[in-house]
Motif scaffolding. Sequence first.
Motif, PDB file in Angstrom:
ATOM      1  N   ILE A  52       0.853  -1.186   0.000  1.00 23.51           N
ATOM      2  CA  ILE A  52       0.000   0.000   0.000  1.00 23.51           C
ATOM      3  C   ILE A  52       0.889   1.236   0.000  1.00 23.51           C
ATOM      4  O   ILE A  52       1.747   1.396   0.864  1.00 23.51           O
ATOM      5  CB  ILE A  52      -0.915   0.017   1.243  1.00 23.51           C
ATOM      6  N   GLY A  53       0.670   2.125  -0.970  1.00 21.45           N
ATOM      7  CA  GLY A  53       1.524   3.299  -1.090  1.00 21.45           C
ATOM      8  C   GLY A  53       2.902   2.903  -1.565  1.00 21.45           C
ATOM      9  O   GLY A  53       3.912   3.220  -0.928  1.00 21.45           O
ATOM     10  N   ALA A  54       2.955   2.234  -2.699  1.00 19.57           N
ATOM     11  CA  ALA A  54       4.204   1.620  -3.161  1.00 19.57           C
ATOM     12  C   ALA A  54       5.227   2.620  -3.666  1.00 19.57           C
ATOM     13  O   ALA A  54       6.399   2.279  -3.822  1.00 19.57           O
ATOM     14  CB  ALA A  54       3.896   0.603  -4.263  1.00 19.57           C
ATOM     15  N   GLY A  55       4.805   3.844  -3.927  1.00 18.57           N
ATOM     16  CA  GLY A  55       5.753   4.822  -4.437  1.00 18.57           C
ATOM     17  C   GLY A  55       6.376   4.362  -5.737  1.00 18.57           C
ATOM     18  O   GLY A  55       5.694   3.904  -6.654  1.00 18.57           O
ATOM     19  N   THR A  56       7.695   4.440  -5.834  1.00 21.10           N
ATOM     20  CA  THR A  56       8.395   4.091  -7.068  1.00 21.10           C
ATOM     21  C   THR A  56       8.540   2.579  -7.266  1.00 21.10           C
ATOM     22  O   THR A  56       9.039   2.141  -8.303  1.00 21.10           O
ATOM     23  CB  THR A  56       9.785   4.733  -7.098  1.00 21.10           C
ATOM     24  N   GLY A  57       8.174   1.796  -6.260  1.00 17.58           N
ATOM     25  CA  GLY A  57       8.161   0.342  -6.407  1.00 17.58           C
ATOM     26  C   GLY A  57       9.423  -0.377  -5.985  1.00 17.58           C
ATOM     27  O   GLY A  57       9.548  -1.587  -6.203  1.00 17.58           O
ATOM     28  N   HIS A  58      10.351   0.320  -5.338  1.00 16.03           N
ATOM     29  CA  HIS A  58      11.608  -0.334  -4.953  1.00 16.03           C
ATOM     30  C   HIS A  58      11.371  -1.470  -3.949  1.00 16.03           C
ATOM     31  O   HIS A  58      11.977  -2.544  -4.064  1.00 16.03           O
ATOM     32  CB  HIS A  58      12.584   0.686  -4.375  1.00 16.03           C
ATOM     33  N   ASP A  59      10.509  -1.252  -2.967  1.00 17.91           N
ATOM     34  CA  ASP A  59      10.234  -2.306  -1.989  1.00 17.91           C
ATOM     35  C   ASP A  59       9.484  -3.467  -2.638  1.00 17.91           C
ATOM     36  O   ASP A  59       9.800  -4.638  -2.396  1.00 17.91           O
ATOM     37  CB  ASP A  59       9.428  -1.751  -0.814  1.00 17.91           C
ATOM     38  N   SER A  60       8.493  -3.142  -3.459  1.00 13.66           N
ATOM     39  CA  SER A  60       7.739  -4.207  -4.131  1.00 13.66           C
ATOM     40  C   SER A  60       8.656  -5.056  -5.006  1.00 13.66           C
ATOM     41  O   SER A  60       8.526  -6.287  -5.059  1.00 13.66           O
ATOM     42  CB  SER A  60       6.614  -3.606  -4.975  1.00 13.66           C
ATOM     43  N   LYS A  61       9.579  -4.400  -5.696  1.00 11.27           N
ATOM     44  CA  LYS A  61      10.522  -5.147  -6.538  1.00 11.27           C
ATOM     45  C   LYS A  61      11.402  -6.046  -5.694  1.00 11.27           C
ATOM     46  O   LYS A  61      11.694  -7.192  -6.077  1.00 11.27           O
ATOM     47  CB  LYS A  61      11.379  -4.170  -7.349  1.00 11.27           C
ATOM     48  N   PHE A  62      11.827  -5.545  -4.535  1.00  6.21           N
ATOM     49  CA  PHE A  62      12.626  -6.354  -3.618  1.00  6.21           C
ATOM     50  C   PHE A  62      11.872  -7.629  -3.238  1.00  6.21           C
ATOM     51  O   PHE A  62      12.421  -8.733  -3.297  1.00  6.21           O
ATOM     52  CB  PHE A  62      12.955  -5.540  -2.369  1.00  6.21           C
ATOM     53  N   PHE A  63      10.610  -7.493  -2.856  1.00  6.75           N
ATOM     54  CA  PHE A  63       9.840  -8.671  -2.454  1.00  6.75           C
ATOM     55  C   PHE A  63       9.593  -9.599  -3.642  1.00  6.75           C
ATOM     56  O   PHE A  63       9.625 -10.826  -3.494  1.00  6.75           O
ATOM     57  CB  PHE A  63       8.512  -8.235  -1.827  1.00  6.75           C
ATOM     58  N   GLN A  64       9.364  -9.026  -4.809  1.00  8.44           N
ATOM     59  CA  GLN A  64       9.169  -9.849  -5.998  1.00  8.44           C
ATOM     60  C   GLN A  64      10.428 -10.663  -6.306  1.00  8.44           C
ATOM     61  O   GLN A  64      10.345 -11.856  -6.641  1.00  8.44           O
ATOM     62  CB  GLN A  64       8.819  -8.963  -7.196  1.00  8.44           C
ATOM     63  N   GLU A  65      11.588 -10.036  -6.168  1.00  9.44           N
ATOM     64  CA  GLU A  65      12.844 -10.737  -6.440  1.00  9.44           C
ATOM     65  C   GLU A  65      13.132 -11.839  -5.428  1.00  9.44           C
ATOM     66  O   GLU A  65      13.946 -12.732  -5.697  1.00  9.44           O
ATOM     67  CB  GLU A  65      13.998  -9.723  -6.472  1.00  9.44           C
ATOM     68  N   GLN A  66      12.475 -11.780  -4.277  1.00 11.44           N
ATOM     69  CA  GLN A  66      12.612 -12.838  -3.263  1.00 11.44           C
ATOM     70  C   GLN A  66      11.589 -13.954  -3.465  1.00 11.44           C
ATOM     71  O   GLN A  66      11.459 -14.849  -2.620  1.00 11.44           O
ATOM     72  CB  GLN A  66      12.469 -12.243  -1.863  1.00 11.44           C
ATOM     73  N   GLY A  67      10.843 -13.904  -4.576  1.00 11.64           N
ATOM     74  CA  GLY A  67       9.945 -14.991  -4.932  1.00 11.64           C
ATOM     75  C   GLY A  67       8.481 -14.771  -4.601  1.00 11.64           C
ATOM     76  O   GLY A  67       7.657 -15.663  -4.836  1.00 11.64           O
ATOM     77  N   LEU A  68       8.133 -13.597  -4.059  1.00 12.03           N
ATOM     78  CA  LEU A  68       6.740 -13.324  -3.726  1.00 12.03           C
ATOM     79  C   LEU A  68       5.981 -12.812  -4.947  1.00 12.03           C
ATOM     80  O   LEU A  68       6.539 -12.166  -5.831  1.00 12.03           O
ATOM     81  CB  LEU A  68       6.656 -12.288  -2.605  1.00 12.03           C
ATOM     82  N   GLU A  69       4.694 -13.122  -4.980  1.00 11.77           N
ATOM     83  CA  GLU A  69       3.800 -12.576  -5.997  1.00 11.77           C
ATOM     84  C   GLU A  69       3.258 -11.262  -5.447  1.00 11.77           C
ATOM     85  O   GLU A  69       2.541 -11.249  -4.448  1.00 11.77           O
ATOM     86  CB  GLU A  69       2.661 -13.557  -6.276  1.00 11.77           C
ATOM     87  N   VAL A  70       3.610 -10.152  -6.079  1.00 14.40           N
ATOM     88  CA  VAL A  70       3.375  -8.830  -5.510  1.00 14.40           C
ATOM     89  C   VAL A  70       2.382  -8.023  -6.347  1.00 14.40           C
ATOM     90  O   VAL A  70       2.447  -8.012  -7.578  1.00 14.40           O
ATOM     91  CB  VAL A  70       4.705  -8.043  -5.395  1.00 14.40           C
ATOM     92  N   VAL A  71       1.481  -7.335  -5.639  1.00 16.59           N
ATOM     93  CA  VAL A  71       0.620  -6.318  -6.229  1.00 16.59           C
ATOM     94  C   VAL A  71       0.888  -5.031  -5.463  1.00 16.59           C
ATOM     95  O   VAL A  71       1.043  -5.052  -4.237  1.00 16.59           O
ATOM     96  CB  VAL A  71      -0.872  -6.695  -6.122  1.00 16.59           C
ATOM     97  N   CYS A  72       0.979  -3.906  -6.170  1.00 14.28           N
ATOM     98  CA  CYS A  72       1.186  -2.656  -5.469  1.00 14.28           C
ATOM     99  C   CYS A  72       0.179  -1.608  -5.924  1.00 14.28           C
ATOM    100  O   CYS A  72      -0.273  -1.615  -7.070  1.00 14.28           O
ATOM    101  CB  CYS A  72       2.616  -2.148  -5.611  1.00 14.28           C
ATOM    102  N   ILE A  73      -0.178  -0.726  -4.988  1.00 14.70           N
ATOM    103  CA  ILE A  73      -1.101   0.366  -5.279  1.00 14.70           C
ATOM    104  C   ILE A  73      -0.500   1.675  -4.811  1.00 14.70           C
ATOM    105  O   ILE A  73       0.279   1.715  -3.857  1.00 14.70           O
ATOM    106  CB  ILE A  73      -2.487   0.157  -4.624  1.00 14.70           C
ATOM    107  N   ASP A  74      -0.860   2.752  -5.499  1.00 15.85           N
ATOM    108  CA  ASP A  74      -0.424   4.079  -5.094  1.00 15.85           C
ATOM    109  C   ASP A  74      -1.420   5.090  -5.638  1.00 15.85           C
ATOM    110  O   ASP A  74      -2.066   4.862  -6.673  1.00 15.85           O
ATOM    111  CB  ASP A  74       0.978   4.385  -5.624  1.00 15.85           C
ATOM    112  N   LEU A  75      -1.533   6.207  -4.942  1.00 10.81           N
ATOM    113  CA  LEU A  75      -2.437   7.280  -5.342  1.00 10.81           C
ATOM    114  C   LEU A  75      -1.936   8.014  -6.588  1.00 10.81           C
ATOM    115  O   LEU A  75      -2.734   8.570  -7.347  1.00 10.81           O
ATOM    116  CB  LEU A  75      -2.576   8.266  -4.182  1.00 10.81           C
TER     117      LEU A  75
END
Length: 213
Positions: A52-75
């Motif tokens: 939630i509030g993924a911003g530029t997506g750096h954290d989401s990309k980190f989790f995706q690279e660790q094998g998680l299936e990621v969805v991100c949202i931002d305003l």
Amino acid sequence: MNIARLRENLRKTYNKYAQERETNRMQGWKMEERSKFLSLLQKERKQTLLEIGAGTGHDSKFFQEQGLEVVCIDLSPAMVELCRQKDLTAYVMDMADIQLPANSFDAVYSMNSLLHLTKTEFPWVLLQVDRLLRVDGVFFIGMYGGRDYEGVWENDSYDPKRFFSFFTDEHLTQEVAKVFNIISFESFLIEPEDTLYFQSLILRKRSSVSTFP
């Protein structure tokens, strides 16, 4: 308080500074908090995560690279575009109105985004996250606080200036405990001269939750 106007200003601000934030280097302490949460996800074999509030997506990309299936949202549409450029599934969405199916995620992650909610919205968003989480799901919240405050931050270096809500440790834990079980809570100063603490919480979904009036 005109929430629609606050949100529009927030959207304009993050659209304006999206490229600048894309080049910012992540502080070490944020990486440590993120890694702690990842360790729990890996230990419990969680597979799906919403940011939630993924911003530029750096954290989401980190989790995706660790094998998680990621969805991100931002305003911010500009932020969501940067997420999509990283091959992330991303949607322009207000965190106070998350239009995603119930029981969709094993985990939810929010780093410095819930502090843009008004205090009347905060309990409602906690309930939304509870709805989105599967049984035994976990929720990371990271935000600044340590004192009670709500309003546009006049010392903000961004333009338009952003709206923030801060909670004391006691107030914050009281609010989240109405919905979730608290796995861990830490509050610490980032720099000695800071006036706000960073509050880090890991929460777990209960089997049932009483709704707010």
